[in-house]
Design an enzyme around this catalytic site. Structure first.
Site, short mmCIF file in Angstrom:
data_model
loop_
_atom_site.label_atom_id
_atom_site.label_comp_id
_atom_site.label_asym_id
_atom_site.label_seq_id
_atom_site.Cartn_x
_atom_site.Cartn_y
_atom_site.Cartn_z
N ARG A 1 -14.49 -6.53 -1.21
CA ARG A 1 -14.13 -5.12 -1.20
C ARG A 1 -13.65 -4.68 -2.57
O ARG A 1 -13.93 -3.56 -3.01
CB ARG A 1 -13.05 -4.87 -0.14
CG ARG A 1 -12.72 -3.40 0.05
CD ARG A 1 -11.81 -3.18 1.24
NE ARG A 1 -10.49 -3.76 1.02
CZ ARG A 1 -9.54 -3.84 1.94
NH1 ARG A 1 -9.76 -3.38 3.17
NH2 ARG A 1 -8.37 -4.38 1.68
N LYS B 1 -10.66 1.27 -2.57
CA LYS B 1 -9.19 1.14 -2.60
C LYS B 1 -8.72 1.48 -4.00
O LYS B 1 -8.48 0.60 -4.82
CB LYS B 1 -8.80 -0.28 -2.18
CG LYS B 1 -7.48 -0.35 -1.42
CD LYS B 1 -7.30 -1.68 -0.74
CE LYS B 1 -5.91 -1.80 -0.15
NZ LYS B 1 -5.71 -1.02 1.08
N GLU C 1 -7.76 8.56 9.01
CA GLU C 1 -6.82 7.46 8.79
C GLU C 1 -5.42 7.89 9.21
O GLU C 1 -5.10 9.08 9.27
CB GLU C 1 -6.77 7.11 7.29
CG GLU C 1 -8.10 6.68 6.75
CD GLU C 1 -8.08 5.30 6.12
OE1 GLU C 1 -7.22 4.47 6.46
OE2 GLU C 1 -8.94 5.07 5.26
C1 LIG Z 1 -5.77 -1.01 2.43
C2 LIG Z 1 -5.98 0.14 3.34
C3 LIG Z 1 -6.16 0.00 4.73
C4 LIG Z 1 -6.02 -1.32 5.44
O1 LIG Z 1 -6.93 -2.28 5.04
P1 LIG Z 1 -6.65 -3.81 5.37
O2 LIG Z 1 -7.78 -4.52 4.75
O3 LIG Z 1 -6.65 -3.95 6.85
O4 LIG Z 1 -5.33 -4.14 4.79
C5 LIG Z 1 -6.43 1.13 5.48
N1 LIG Z 1 -6.51 2.35 4.91
C6 LIG Z 1 -6.33 2.53 3.59
C7 LIG Z 1 -6.40 3.90 3.03
C8 LIG Z 1 -6.06 1.43 2.76
O5 LIG Z 1 -5.88 1.62 1.44
#
Ligand SMILES: *Cc1c(COP(=O)(O)O)cnc(C)c1O
Length: 345
Positions: free
Chosen positions: A85, A187, A223
């Site tokens: 990722r 991210k 989200e």
């Molecule tokens: C990091 C993140 C998540 C959760 O991802 P995981 O891989 O489960 O930790 C969900 N939403 C956003 C906006 C994120 O930045």
């Protein structure tokens, strides 16, 4: 800031604050390639005042944890997914991805170097691992540079819900976290900068965080704060939103598999904010809290209560217990999910 000492830390009352541990990992990219990385003791990053990251936000990050097992060993949970990722996030911002195999080795190295700081199994804590990648070239105009730093710091964190899972209240926002066609799938730090104002407004109004709706129609759930959403229907479907602007949560993908194993039917589909009645239970998913039960969602001054505002529902609790048992090595999960960190000194 002075260095943390393991002997001074009460691992049973840890919060989520930063501690300056002995070691971090750093690698630099120059002249079209990654140079060999190494552990360093300096917790400061030296940057040009014109570094791209400071002005145009060329930054991506990851978050994962190391878990102390009952036998004293240490587990990582699906670090290959974080490695992949991060490379995909980097591509979205025109940065060179850090090679995935090297990512996993670097994570192991920095965890091992700071192993005195991994909270004991009984504490319910973990070592939070924060890899990040920044553009460091001094550049005045908007364009990607040629120099980058990949770095990983770690810090011990406590159990998110030390007293057991506790539902919290969410509220929909007029703000968007990410645009359609924007960086919602990556991210990147900038997404978080944009979420601070809506998050703060929700806190001031007494909610734990915001429900973001889709940026085009403001109708579908995207989200919950910085976590993905799930709802469990009365007929046992485990539903989670499908959208191009959602961050692909590794916790989400894991729970989709575990839900199926536990007899629930996993479904990824758009979920309208007017379709909450179908759910008996709901929650938010992400590495930090694993699962946060959602007690209620308030939308246009109307509060929708799920299972309970004070107690976690049985299916949410079962999913949480199964996933954390795999992470801490108490139960066997699907092949390849858990990776041992060799600690031989
Ligand atoms: C990091 C993140 C998540 C959760 O991802 P995981 O891989 O489960 O930790 C969900 N939403 C956003 C906006 C994120 O930045």
């Amino acid at each position: 800031m002075s260095k943390a000492k393991a002997a001074d830390i009460d691992f049973n009352s840890l919060d989520f604050s930063y501690k300056d541990l002995p070691y971090r990992y750093q690698a630099e990219y120059h002249n079209g390639q990654w140079e060999p990385g190494e552990l360093t003791t300096d917790s400061n990053v030296q940057l040009s005042e014109a570094a791209v990251v400071l002005h145009y936000g060329q930054e991506v990050f990851e978050g994962l944890k190391a878990y102390r097992r009952k036998d004293g060993g240490v587990n990582l949970f699906r670090p290959d997914r974080n490695a992949k990722r991060m490379r995909q996030s980097a591509e979205r911002l025109l940065m060179p991805g850090y090679p995935e195999a090297d990512f996993i080795e670097a994570v192991k190295e920095v965890v091992k170097a700071n192993s005195d700081f991994i909270p004991p199994y009984e504490s319910g804590g973990s070592l939070y691992i924060r890899p990040f990648l920044i553009g460091t070239s001094p550049i005045v105009g908007v364009k990607p540079g040629n120099d980058f730093i990949f770095r990983i710091y770690v810090t011990p964190v406590g159990a998110y819900y030390p007293g057991g899972l506790r539902p919290t209240a969410f509220v929909t926002s007029e703000f968007d976290r990410a645009a359609h066609g924007g960086t919602g799938q990556a991210k990147v730090g900038g997404n978080y900068a944009a979420s601070m104002l809506p998050g703060e407004e929700a806190h001031r109004a007494g909610f734990s965080d915001v429900v973001y709706l889709d940026p085009r129609e403001h109708h579908y759930i995207e989200e919950l704060g910085s976590a993905n959403f799930f709802g469990i229907t009365k007929d046992g479907q485990f539903k989670t939103p499908k959208s191009p602007s959602i961050l692909p949560s590794i916790t989400k993908f894991s729970l989709l598999e575990l839900a199926e194993e536990m007899g629930m039917h996993p479904v990824e589909t758009p979920i309208g904010i007017d379709e909450l009645d179908q759910f008996e239970e709901a929650g938010a998913m992400g590495t930090a809290a694993v699962i946060s039960p959602v007690g209620s969602i308030t939308h246009q001054a109307k509060k929708h209560v799920f299972y309970s505002e004070t107690e976690v529902g049985p299916k949410t609790k079962a999913l949480y217990d199964r996933l954390t048992a795999i992470q801490y090595g108490d139960e066997k999960g699907p092949a390849g999910w858990v990776v041992d960190v060799p600690l031989d000194k």
